[in-house]
Design a protein around this motif. Structure first.
Motif, mmCIF file in Angstrom:
data_model
loop_
_atom_site.group_PDB
_atom_site.id
_atom_site.type_symbol
_atom_site.label_atom_id
_atom_site.label_comp_id
_atom_site.label_asym_id
_atom_site.label_seq_id
_atom_site.Cartn_x
_atom_site.Cartn_y
_atom_site.Cartn_z
ATOM 1 N N ASP A 150 0.771 -1.061 0.043
ATOM 2 C CA ASP A 150 -0.006 -0.136 -0.029
ATOM 3 C C ASP A 150 0.904 1.239 0.058
ATOM 4 O OD1 ASP A 150 -2.532 -1.508 -0.061
ATOM 5 O OD2 ASP A 150 -2.719 -1.366 1.910
ATOM 6 N N ASP A 151 2.198 1.165 0.061
ATOM 7 C CA ASP A 151 3.268 2.277 -0.122
ATOM 8 C C ASP A 151 3.065 3.433 1.130
ATOM 9 O OD1 ASP A 151 5.311 3.659 -0.940
ATOM 10 O OD2 ASP A 151 4.885 3.934 -2.805
ATOM 11 N N PRO A 152 2.905 2.946 2.236
ATOM 12 C CA PRO A 152 2.557 4.042 3.252
ATOM 13 C C PRO A 152 3.711 4.997 3.384
ATOM 14 C CG PRO A 152 3.544 2.044 4.378
ATOM 15 C CD PRO A 152 3.185 1.558 3.015
ATOM 16 N N HIS A 153 4.937 4.620 3.020
ATOM 17 C CA HIS A 153 6.095 5.600 3.047
ATOM 18 C C HIS A 153 5.656 6.768 1.996
ATOM 19 C CE1 HIS A 153 8.520 2.210 4.472
ATOM 20 N NE2 HIS A 153 9.042 3.266 5.346
ATOM 21 N N LYS A 154 5.025 6.528 0.758
ATOM 22 C CA LYS A 154 4.665 7.719 -0.146
ATOM 23 C C LYS A 154 3.758 8.407 0.357
ATOM 24 C CE LYS A 154 2.595 8.516 -4.589
ATOM 25 N NZ LYS A 154 2.068 7.550 -6.139
ATOM 26 N N SER A 155 2.628 7.861 1.114
ATOM 27 C CA SER A 155 1.445 8.477 1.767
ATOM 28 C C SER A 155 1.929 9.498 2.821
ATOM 29 C CB SER A 155 0.440 7.557 2.299
ATOM 30 O OG SER A 155 -0.123 6.830 1.295
ATOM 31 N N VAL A 156 2.898 9.020 3.773
ATOM 32 C CA VAL A 156 3.312 9.830 4.928
ATOM 33 C C VAL A 156 4.086 10.988 4.243
ATOM 34 C CG1 VAL A 156 5.010 10.080 6.685
ATOM 35 C CG2 VAL A 156 3.360 8.017 6.599
ATOM 36 N N ALA A 157 4.947 10.781 3.212
ATOM 37 C CA ALA A 157 5.661 11.708 2.581
ATOM 38 C C ALA A 157 4.516 12.770 1.774
ATOM 39 C CB ALA A 157 6.430 11.260 1.415
ATOM 40 N N LEU A 158 3.701 12.615 1.291
ATOM 41 C CA LEU A 158 2.544 13.318 0.919
ATOM 42 C C LEU A 158 1.946 14.134 1.811
ATOM 43 C CD1 LEU A 158 0.641 11.113 -1.749
ATOM 44 C CD2 LEU A 158 2.110 13.176 -2.295
ATOM 45 N N LEU A 159 1.676 13.319 3.071
ATOM 46 C CA LEU A 159 1.059 14.191 4.226
ATOM 47 C C LEU A 159 2.002 15.155 4.704
ATOM 48 C CD1 LEU A 159 -1.021 14.527 6.457
ATOM 49 C CD2 LEU A 159 0.420 12.816 7.700
ATOM 50 N N ARG A 160 3.287 14.788 4.957
ATOM 51 C CA ARG A 160 4.519 15.786 5.113
ATOM 52 C C ARG A 160 4.563 16.764 4.360
ATOM 53 N NH1 ARG A 160 9.372 13.349 3.133
ATOM 54 N NH2 ARG A 160 8.582 14.377 1.094
#
Length: 272
Positions: free
Chosen positions: A169-179
């Protein structure tokens, strides 16, 4: 819930274990069902220390919120919020900053129902449906935007969600977008179980979660290095990314004792 929320509302399924309700059971709560209790007991049979890990995560979150409130942060976004506890984010934040505004984010109908009932008369707090994987929808939610000013520093708190989201689900990408969506001066607060020192329990725990949680994929048991990547592009505040019990403990003696649990935690600041 609102015009921007295009996903259908979740239905209450008491036959399928739910992370928030499992954590509620582990913490001694009563808002859980037989399936949640059975799944939690399976996990505790593999690693009894998980009960302490859940408690340490709750304590870390309280210390992190108090620290950020002292630093002048008065907007808090709690993602993956569980069922109400003794010290919720808005209560902790307002013990330092009385005007603090808090938005809780959850996707479980029981959590949403309890949260909205608890906060029905609190104009400075909201409970919205969403999760970290749908950052664009979340940040566009009218209820969230009514309380959170995107041009001012915000604390995003993710302490019980990422360890249940698989790599596919690529949570690293999602957290980067949130950041990237947060203003300079914002902070990211993360707690996450790591398996560096306990690789022998990774596969058994993963097998249980895969059986009982429909969203748990092939790979969510992460190492310290893999979790640390969630803070990419931000500056960790002291004492860095450490075991949860060692992050600015209320009792300094706690930092001198070796951690017998394996949840790590950190707080990072967006500097540019």
């Amino acid at each position: 819930m609102n015009g921007t929320d295009r996903r259908p509302p979740p239905r209450l399924d008491t036959s399928t274990p739910n992370v928030a309700r499992m954590l509620d059971y582990i913490l001694g709560g009563k808002d859980n069902f037989a399936a949640d209790r059975e799944a939690a007991e399976q996990i505790l049979a593999i690693a009894p220390e998980i009960r302490n890990m859940v408690e340490e995560t709750e304590a870390f979150l309280g210390r992190a919120v108090r620290h950020l409130a002292h630093e002048g942060i008065d907007q808090f976004l709690a993602l993956g919020w569980g069922l109400p506890t003794r010290e919720n984010v808005h209560q902790v934040a307002r013990s330092v900053a009385p005007g603090a505004r808090v938005v809780y984010v959850a996707d479980d109908p029981v959590v949403l129902s309890h949260g909205r009932a608890l906060l029905a008369t609190d104009d400075a707090t909201a409970v919205v449906r969403g999760d970290v994987l749908h950052q664009d929808e979340l940040m566009a939610d009218p209820e969230l935007r009514a309380l959170i000013d995107p041009d001012r520093p915000t604390a995003a708190l993710i302490t019980n969600a990422l360890q249940f989201i698989p790599d596919e689900d690529d949570p690293h990408k999602s957290v980067a977008l949130l950041r990237d969506s947060l203003a300079v001066g914002s902070h990211l607060v993360i707690a996450h179980a790591v398996f560096d020192d306990h690789p022998e329990v990774a596969d058994p725990i993963t097998a249980v979660y895969r059986r009982v949680l429909s969203r748990y994929g092939e790979r969510a048991a992460r190492t310290r290095r893999e979790v640390l990547r969630f803070f990419d592009g931000m500056e960790l505040v002291e004492p860095g990314f450490v075991y949860a019990r060692h992050w600015r403990p209320d009792n300094p003696l706690a930092a001198r004792r070796p951690a017998r649990t394996w949840t790590m935690a950190g707080v990072a600041r967006k500097t540019g």
